[in-house]
Design a protein around this motif. Sequence first.
Motif, PDB file in Angstrom:
ATOM      1  N   LYS A   1      38.866  -5.090  61.906  1.00 35.08           N
ATOM      2  CA  LYS A   1      38.897  -5.566  63.137  1.00 35.08           C
ATOM      3  C   LYS A   1      40.013  -6.811  63.265  1.00 35.08           C
ATOM      4  N   ASN A   2      39.856  -7.583  62.416  1.00 33.74           N
ATOM      5  CA  ASN A   2      40.823  -8.571  62.179  1.00 33.74           C
ATOM      6  C   ASN A   2      42.171  -8.461  61.481  1.00 33.74           C
ATOM      7  N   GLU A   3      42.546  -7.060  61.211  1.00 32.90           N
ATOM      8  CA  GLU A   3      43.715  -6.528  60.763  1.00 32.90           C
ATOM      9  C   GLU A   3      44.130  -7.343  59.617  1.00 32.90           C
ATOM     10  N   LEU A   4      43.193  -7.209  58.419  1.00 34.17           N
ATOM     11  CA  LEU A   4      43.425  -7.824  57.167  1.00 34.17           C
ATOM     12  C   LEU A   4      43.914  -6.930  56.198  1.00 34.17           C
ATOM     13  N   LEU A   5      44.699  -7.461  55.117  1.00 35.68           N
ATOM     14  CA  LEU A   5      45.096  -6.516  54.275  1.00 35.68           C
ATOM     15  C   LEU A   5      44.009  -6.213  53.229  1.00 35.68           C
ATOM     16  N   LEU A   6      43.707  -4.667  52.702  1.00 39.15           N
ATOM     17  CA  LEU A   6      42.825  -4.285  52.031  1.00 39.15           C
ATOM     18  C   LEU A   6      42.889  -5.027  50.390  1.00 39.15           C
ATOM     19  N   TYR A   7      44.100  -5.441  50.220  1.00 46.81           N
ATOM     20  CA  TYR A   7      44.253  -6.111  48.875  1.00 46.81           C
ATOM     21  C   TYR A   7      43.375  -7.454  49.004  1.00 46.81           C
ATOM     22  N   ASP A   8      43.744  -8.163  49.888  1.00 49.61           N
ATOM     23  CA  ASP A   8      42.962  -9.569  50.306  1.00 49.61           C
ATOM     24  C   ASP A   8      41.567  -9.382  50.515  1.00 49.61           C
TER      25      ASP A   8
ATOM     26  N   ASP B   1      36.043   6.257  52.560  1.00 49.48           N
ATOM     27  CA  ASP B   1      34.881   6.971  53.306  1.00 49.48           C
ATOM     28  C   ASP B   1      34.988   6.690  54.767  1.00 49.48           C
ATOM     29  N   LEU B   2      35.468   5.633  55.228  1.00 44.85           N
ATOM     30  CA  LEU B   2      35.570   5.140  56.495  1.00 44.85           C
ATOM     31  C   LEU B   2      36.927   5.808  57.104  1.00 44.85           C
ATOM     32  N   GLU B   3      37.914   6.086  56.312  1.00 51.14           N
ATOM     33  CA  GLU B   3      39.066   6.821  56.923  1.00 51.14           C
ATOM     34  C   GLU B   3      38.720   8.485  56.997  1.00 51.14           C
ATOM     35  N   GLU B   4      37.905   8.882  56.184  1.00 49.94           N
ATOM     36  CA  GLU B   4      37.683  10.134  56.293  1.00 49.94           C
ATOM     37  C   GLU B   4      36.515  10.334  57.657  1.00 49.94           C
ATOM     38  N   MET B   5      35.967   9.366  57.921  1.00 47.32           N
ATOM     39  CA  MET B   5      34.943   9.293  59.361  1.00 47.32           C
ATOM     40  C   MET B   5      35.644   9.094  60.505  1.00 47.32           C
ATOM     41  N   ASP B   6      36.951   8.755  60.275  1.00 46.62           N
ATOM     42  CA  ASP B   6      37.849   8.268  61.475  1.00 46.62           C
ATOM     43  C   ASP B   6      37.446   7.249  61.971  1.00 46.62           C
ATOM     44  N   VAL B   7      37.242   5.965  61.319  1.00 47.74           N
ATOM     45  CA  VAL B   7      36.723   4.725  61.975  1.00 47.74           C
ATOM     46  C   VAL B   7      37.686   3.839  61.401  1.00 47.74           C
ATOM     47  N   VAL B   8      38.478   4.118  60.401  1.00 47.99           N
ATOM     48  CA  VAL B   8      39.326   2.744  59.923  1.00 47.99           C
ATOM     49  C   VAL B   8      40.552   3.729  59.375  1.00 47.99           C
ATOM     50  N   GLU B   9      41.576   2.775  59.772  1.00 50.48           N
ATOM     51  CA  GLU B   9      43.210   3.581  59.387  1.00 50.48           C
ATOM     52  C   GLU B   9      43.737   2.352  58.620  1.00 50.48           C
ATOM     53  N   THR B  10      44.917   2.605  58.003  1.00 50.67           N
ATOM     54  CA  THR B  10      45.512   1.732  57.366  1.00 50.67           C
ATOM     55  C   THR B  10      47.365   2.189  57.418  1.00 50.67           C
ATOM     56  N   GLU B  11      47.738   0.955  57.451  1.00 51.50           N
ATOM     57  CA  GLU B  11      49.278   0.885  57.907  1.00 51.50           C
ATOM     58  C   GLU B  11      49.928   0.070  56.860  1.00 51.50           C
ATOM     59  N   LYS B  12      51.386   0.452  56.545  1.00 48.51           N
ATOM     60  CA  LYS B  12      51.773  -0.300  55.206  1.00 48.51           C
ATOM     61  C   LYS B  12      52.328  -1.611  55.803  1.00 48.51           C
ATOM     62  N   SER B  13      52.060  -2.634  55.006  1.00 47.93           N
ATOM     63  CA  SER B  13      52.605  -3.833  55.312  1.00 47.93           C
ATOM     64  C   SER B  13      53.676  -4.427  54.269  1.00 47.93           C
ATOM     65  N   PRO B  14      54.597  -4.845  54.584  1.00 45.76           N
ATOM     66  CA  PRO B  14      55.858  -4.899  53.353  1.00 45.76           C
ATOM     67  C   PRO B  14      55.284  -6.275  52.730  1.00 45.76           C
ATOM     68  N   THR B  15      55.456  -6.343  51.621  1.00 47.39           N
ATOM     69  CA  THR B  15      55.560  -7.809  50.780  1.00 47.39           C
ATOM     70  C   THR B  15      56.971  -8.208  50.326  1.00 47.39           C
TER      71      THR B  15
ATOM     72  N   LEU C   1      41.215  -0.844  63.200  1.00 44.37           N
ATOM     73  CA  LEU C   1      40.166   0.469  63.474  1.00 44.37           C
ATOM     74  C   LEU C   1      40.839   1.417  63.930  1.00 44.37           C
ATOM     75  N   ALA C   2      40.366   2.613  63.870  1.00 45.33           N
ATOM     76  CA  ALA C   2      41.114   3.849  64.208  1.00 45.33           C
ATOM     77  C   ALA C   2      41.129   4.169  65.905  1.00 45.33           C
ATOM     78  N   ASP C   3      40.213   3.776  66.307  1.00 52.51           N
ATOM     79  CA  ASP C   3      39.987   4.043  67.751  1.00 52.51           C
ATOM     80  C   ASP C   3      40.322   3.061  68.593  1.00 52.51           C
ATOM     81  N   ASP C   4      41.274   2.957  69.537  1.00 51.18           N
ATOM     82  CA  ASP C   4      41.723   2.076  70.386  1.00 51.18           C
ATOM     83  C   ASP C   4      40.837   1.196  70.918  1.00 51.18           C
TER      84      ASP C   4
END
Length: 273
Positions: free
Chosen positions: A197-204, A226-240, A251-254
């Motif tokens: 919801k707060n668009e944080l990095l998975l690593y952090d 698990d959350l990705e397979e349930m279509d609840v969460v998505e990830t996008e690449k963030s450059p470092t 969150l997957a659903d707008d």
Amino acid sequence: MERETNVHGAGLGETLATALGECSGVTYVIDPWVGFLEALAAAGREHDADLPVVRVLARAETLRAARKDFTVGSKLADLVEAGDVSLRAADDVSESTLFTDGDRLFGPVAVGEHTGALRETAESFVGGVYETLDGQWADAESFDLRTPGRTTIRETMTDEFGATAREDFETVVDAIEGDRSSRELDEVIVSLLVAAKNELLLYDVSKWGEDLGVASKATFSRRKNDLEEMDVVETEKSPTDVGRPRQRLTLADDRHRDADADQLAVLAQNVLH
């Protein structure tokens, strides 16, 4: 042996807050069940009781069950971290749940909505029990909850991710704990939903969780999948600046992306059912 049933409350937590408020010095709690440990935590947290120094001597399986249940373990850990409660495990503890400070002894009673504590004050009897417990405590093994306290979680989450993420986490956890029809609270799932919801990095968030003792990075990664397979969460690449891009959680659903904390709590409850 004279007993008085004059300690009672609206719930076990309130009853313990009243009874423990009468105790002073080192107070032993013997053979508690998991619900008793949760009520003990509530006595110190929700009811703001002035707790004595409490030594809990319990069966190892009871303490392991409390550790596994984040709701109980994290609340109890608050008291352990504050130095109000210490935990030891033993196989030969009394089969009667009780607590005593050496001057008075209480036997808790919890039957449905009826809660109370039987009080015993006979000096020779209570003193003898207390002396026995002193010896049992000395022979017992210290037990590590390996669970962070709620206060530590709140403080570190605010420091790492800001007050909004921390407030979202608390709202979701409170909603799930208040709905006993939900399955057991999964603190990793909740952390990931709040992070998305707060668009944080998975690593952090996974590093925060591992450093704090919530769960390993591998567990965070599995729950994210698990959350990705349930279509609840998505990830996008963030450059470092250095190395490969990292995954930013969303969150997957707008419709959920602008959700407030209460709506996020409903989503979390649906995921955990």
